[in-house]
Design an enzyme around this catalytic site. Sequence first.
Site, PDB file in Angstrom:
ATOM      1  N   ARG B 295       0.826  -1.208   0.000  1.00 31.87           N
ATOM      2  CA  ARG B 295       0.000   0.000   0.000  1.00 31.87           C
ATOM      3  C   ARG B 295       0.859   1.256   0.000  1.00 31.87           C
ATOM      4  NH1 ARG B 295      -5.289  -1.863   3.630  1.00 31.87           N
ATOM      5  NH2 ARG B 295      -6.202  -2.965   1.843  1.00 31.87           N
ATOM      6  N   TYR B 438      -6.182  -0.590  -7.061  1.00 30.99           N
ATOM      7  CA  TYR B 438      -5.676  -1.864  -6.505  1.00 30.99           C
ATOM      8  C   TYR B 438      -5.038  -1.723  -5.116  1.00 30.99           C
ATOM      9  CZ  TYR B 438      -1.166  -0.964  -9.168  1.00 30.99           C
ATOM     10  OH  TYR B 438      -0.015  -0.480  -9.706  1.00 30.99           O
ATOM     11  N   GLU B 439      -4.752  -2.850  -4.520  1.00 30.18           N
ATOM     12  CA  GLU B 439      -4.294  -2.916  -3.109  1.00 30.18           C
ATOM     13  C   GLU B 439      -5.314  -2.277  -2.173  1.00 30.18           C
ATOM     14  OE1 GLU B 439      -2.025  -4.748  -2.266  1.00 30.18           O
ATOM     15  OE2 GLU B 439      -1.099  -5.021  -4.240  1.00 30.18           O
ATOM     16  N   GLY B 440      -6.584  -2.463  -2.469  1.00 32.39           N
ATOM     17  CA  GLY B 440      -7.646  -1.842  -1.674  1.00 32.39           C
ATOM     18  C   GLY B 440      -7.984  -0.498  -2.277  1.00 32.39           C
ATOM     19  N   GLN B 445      -9.508   2.343   1.668  1.00 32.46           N
ATOM     20  CA  GLN B 445      -8.483   2.975   2.508  1.00 32.46           C
ATOM     21  C   GLN B 445      -9.136   3.945   3.493  1.00 32.46           C
ATOM     22  OE1 GLN B 445      -5.374   1.844   2.219  1.00 32.46           O
ATOM     23  NE2 GLN B 445      -6.088   0.625   0.493  1.00 32.46           N
TER      24      GLN B 445
END
Lengths: 248, 594
Positions: B295, B438-440, B445
Site C-alpha cells: 500500500r 488496486y491494493e484496496g 483505505q
Amino acid sequence: MKVLVPIKQVIDANVRPRVKADGTGVDLANVKLSINPFCEIAVEEAIRLKEKGKASEIVVVSIGPAKAQEIIRSAYALGADRGLFVETEERVEPLAVAKVLQAIIAAEQPGLVILGKQAIDDDSNQTGQMLAGLLGWPQATFASKLEVDGDRATVTREVDGGLETLALTLPAIVTTDLRLNNPRYPTLPNIMKAKKKAIDVKKPEDFGIDITPRLKVLKVSEPPARKPGIKVASAEELVKDLKAAGVL
Amino acid sequence: MASYKAPLRDMRFVLFELMDGEDIATLPGYEEATRDLIDSILEEAARFCEEVLLPLNRSGDEEGCVFENGVVRTPKGFPEAYKAFCEAGWPGITASPEFGGQGLPKVVNGLIEEMICSSNLSFGLYPGLSHGAYVALESHGSKELKDKYLPKLVDGIWSGTMCLTEPQCGTDLGLCRTKAVPAEDGSYRITGTKIFISAGEHDLTDNIIHLVLARLPDAPKGIKGISLFLVPKFLVHDDNDLGARNSVSCGSIEHKMGIKASATCVMNFDEAVGWLVGEPHKGMRAMFTMMNTERLAVGLQGLGIAEVSYQGAVAYARERLQGRSLTGAKYPEKPADPIIVHPDIRRMLLTQRAYAEGCRALGAWVARHLDLHHHPDATMRQQAEEFVSLMTPVVKALLTDLGSEAANLGVQVFGGHGYIREHGMEQYVRDARIAQIYEGTNGVQALDLVGRKMPADMGRLLRRFFHPVSNYIEEKASQAALTEFVDPLGKAFTRLQQATIKVAQAGLRNPDEAGAAATEYLRLFGLTALAYLWARMAEVSLPKAERDDVQGFYAAKVATARFFMQRLLPQTGALFSSIMAGSKSTMAFDEAAF
C-alpha cells in the site's frame, strides 16, 4: 598482468557549465562532478580484460583536489581493485600529470596503462601521449578495439576514412575512444563495498615532482550569445545579404 | 519524447534537511547507510531509471503484453532491462543480508521506488510484487521455505505474486473459494481460479512464486478461514534445481486502461502443489504484512507519476508559444509568449509541483518510521509502528488521488497535444488510474482510516499524528516569519480535529455516518499532513534562501509552500463543511431512484 588506469574528475557531462563571475574559470561549486566519460570507458575496458583472464589486477589513479577521491570510489563500484589518489589543490596540467604517473608506474610496474583519450573539461588530449614519451613506451591512441595476447596488444583506431590496426609490444599506453565499449552500471553490492575500500592517498611532493602550472589562465568567458536570425523573402535577397556580409 | 530527471536535489533535501537522515546510520543494522553511501546509491538508481527504464515506457505501453498458448511475452526490451536491473542488485535493496539482500533503509528504497515509477510504472510492478512476496514470506514463512525461496527472490532470478482476488471475491476476501487439501507429504493441493494477478505469468524469470489465499477443508466460514500458501510455477528440488511444471497456469491476460506492459493474469490452480505459509486460517495476517508494504509502495506510484507529469508539463509550458501574457508581451522577440506566463498554466504547474514535493516528504516521513523498526528502544518501535499503521491508508489514497489529479493537469497543460499519444502525457493518466483502485480501493483505505485506525485503542493511533502537529503549531506560533505557514496549518488542523470528533461520535451511533464521511475525511487528513510538512519545509528553507541560494532551490521551496498554503489548503474548508453535513443526503436517497 597489472593494468593501471589513470582517471580524472570533471564537471558532469549533463551539467551546463557556468563561468565564474570573476572570469577565472568554470564554477565548480555545487555542481555535479563525475568521472570523465573517456576514463570510465578505460576502467570498463580494464575490467573486461580482467574478466577475460588477461589482467590480474586493476589499479586506478587520480590526481586532483580532495573531493575528487569520489571517482576512485566510482571506479571501485565498477570493479577496480585498488586506488591511488594524489591530492593537490593546484591546477594540474597534462605534463605534470604525466610525470606523476611516470613515477607511479615506476613503482607499480603495470603491463598496460589505459587512459581516456581526453578529459571533457579542458579537452587537452595530451596526457597519454606525454606519458608514452616520458616512458619511452609504445602508444596507441583513440582505441576503438583492444585485444591483448601475451605481451602483445592489438589496437584498432578510428581514423579518417577507415580503421587502422596497430600491434604493440607491452608494456604500452592505450587511450580510449568513445566506441571502445559501453561502461556497465555499478551494482548495488559493489557500490556498498566501494565505500569500505581503502584509498592510498599521496601528495605530488611524495614523488619529488614539481607540478607548478606552466601556463597562465588569463580569462575564461562564455561563448558569445547567438544572435537571432532573420527571415529573408527570396533567394535574391539571401544572395544580396550574403554578398554584403562578404561570404560570397 | 518523454524526458525525466530524477529529482535528486529534492530527495536529498527531504532526507537530509527536512529530516535528519544522517542519524539513520545510528540505528542498529543500518550502520552502513551513511549520507555518502545513500547519495551514491540514489545517483546510480537515477541513472539506471533514466537510461534503461524510461526509454521502454512508451514502447511498452504501445506494445503491451502478448498472451499465446498459455505463455505471456512482455514488451520488447523488458527481459533485457529486467536482467540488467537484477544484475545491478536493485531487487535486494532492503532485503535481509541473510538472504543476499543489502539491508538498506526503507526510506532510501522509497525514493528509488518513486524513480522507478516515474520512469516506467509497468516495469516497476514486476520487482514490486516480488518484494511484497519477499516481505510476507520473510515474516511468516518457515525456515525451510525461506531458505529455499528467499535468496532467489532477492536476486530477482525468480519473481513473486500475490493471488488474492477471485471473480466473486475482490474487496471482500472472506468470499474466497480456492481450496487447499492436505497431501500425505505435508504439502497441499491448491485448486481454484484467481484473477487480476499482476506478474502472474511472464518471460522475465525462470520461476514464479505465487502466494495464494485458499481455504482448508476444515476452515471456518469467512475471513477467519483463509490460509496462505506458496505455490511455485516450477517445483523446486532440494538442490534448488527446477523440477516439473506445477499445475498452475495462466488462462488469459486482461486488456487494461493502463499499465499495459504489466501482465495482469487469470491464474488457474488445478491441484497445484503448495506449502502452507504461517499457521492454518491465519492467512489474512500474513497477507496484511504484504499488503501494508504494498500500500505504501502503491502510494509512491502516484507520487512517481505526479513528478514525471510535472516535469513534462513544465518543459512544454516553457517552449509552447501561444498568445500573449495578459499584462503585455513578456517575450516580444518571439511570435508569442510561452504559455508558462499564463496564470492558469502556472496554477496547474504549481499544483502539480506542490503535490509532488509534498507527497515526497510525506512518503519519506512515513518510510522513516518503518526504519525505526530497528530502534533499540521498544517504546519508540511501538510508536513508530502505530504511526505507520495510521498513515498507511492516508499515504496510499492521498498520493494516488493526487497523482491522478497531477497527471490530468499535465495533459491539460499540453492541451490537444496531451490528449494524443505521442507526448506520453495521456499514458500517465491511464497508468496512474489503477493505483487508486488496486491494493484496496481508495474508498476502502478511507474506511480503514475511519473504521479501524481512528477508533483503535481509544484513538491512540491518532495521537501519533495529532501530537507532533499540535506541538509544532504551538511551538512556532510566536515566530512571525512562519505565521503565513503556521496559521493556515493551524486552521486546517482545527478542522481536522473537529471533523475527527464528529466522525468518531456520529460513526459510533451510525456507522453509515463514518462511511459517508470517510473519503472526505481522509483527504482532509492528508492535506493537513501535507500542510504540516510544507510548513516545516518552509521553515528549513527560509534562512537558507537568504544566503547562498545559488540555484534558487530554497526560494522556490518557500514559494511553493506559499502556493500550497494559499491556493490548495483552503480545500480543507469545503471538505470540512461536507463532512459536517453528515450522511443523510447520501443515505436517504431512494435506492430505486438511482
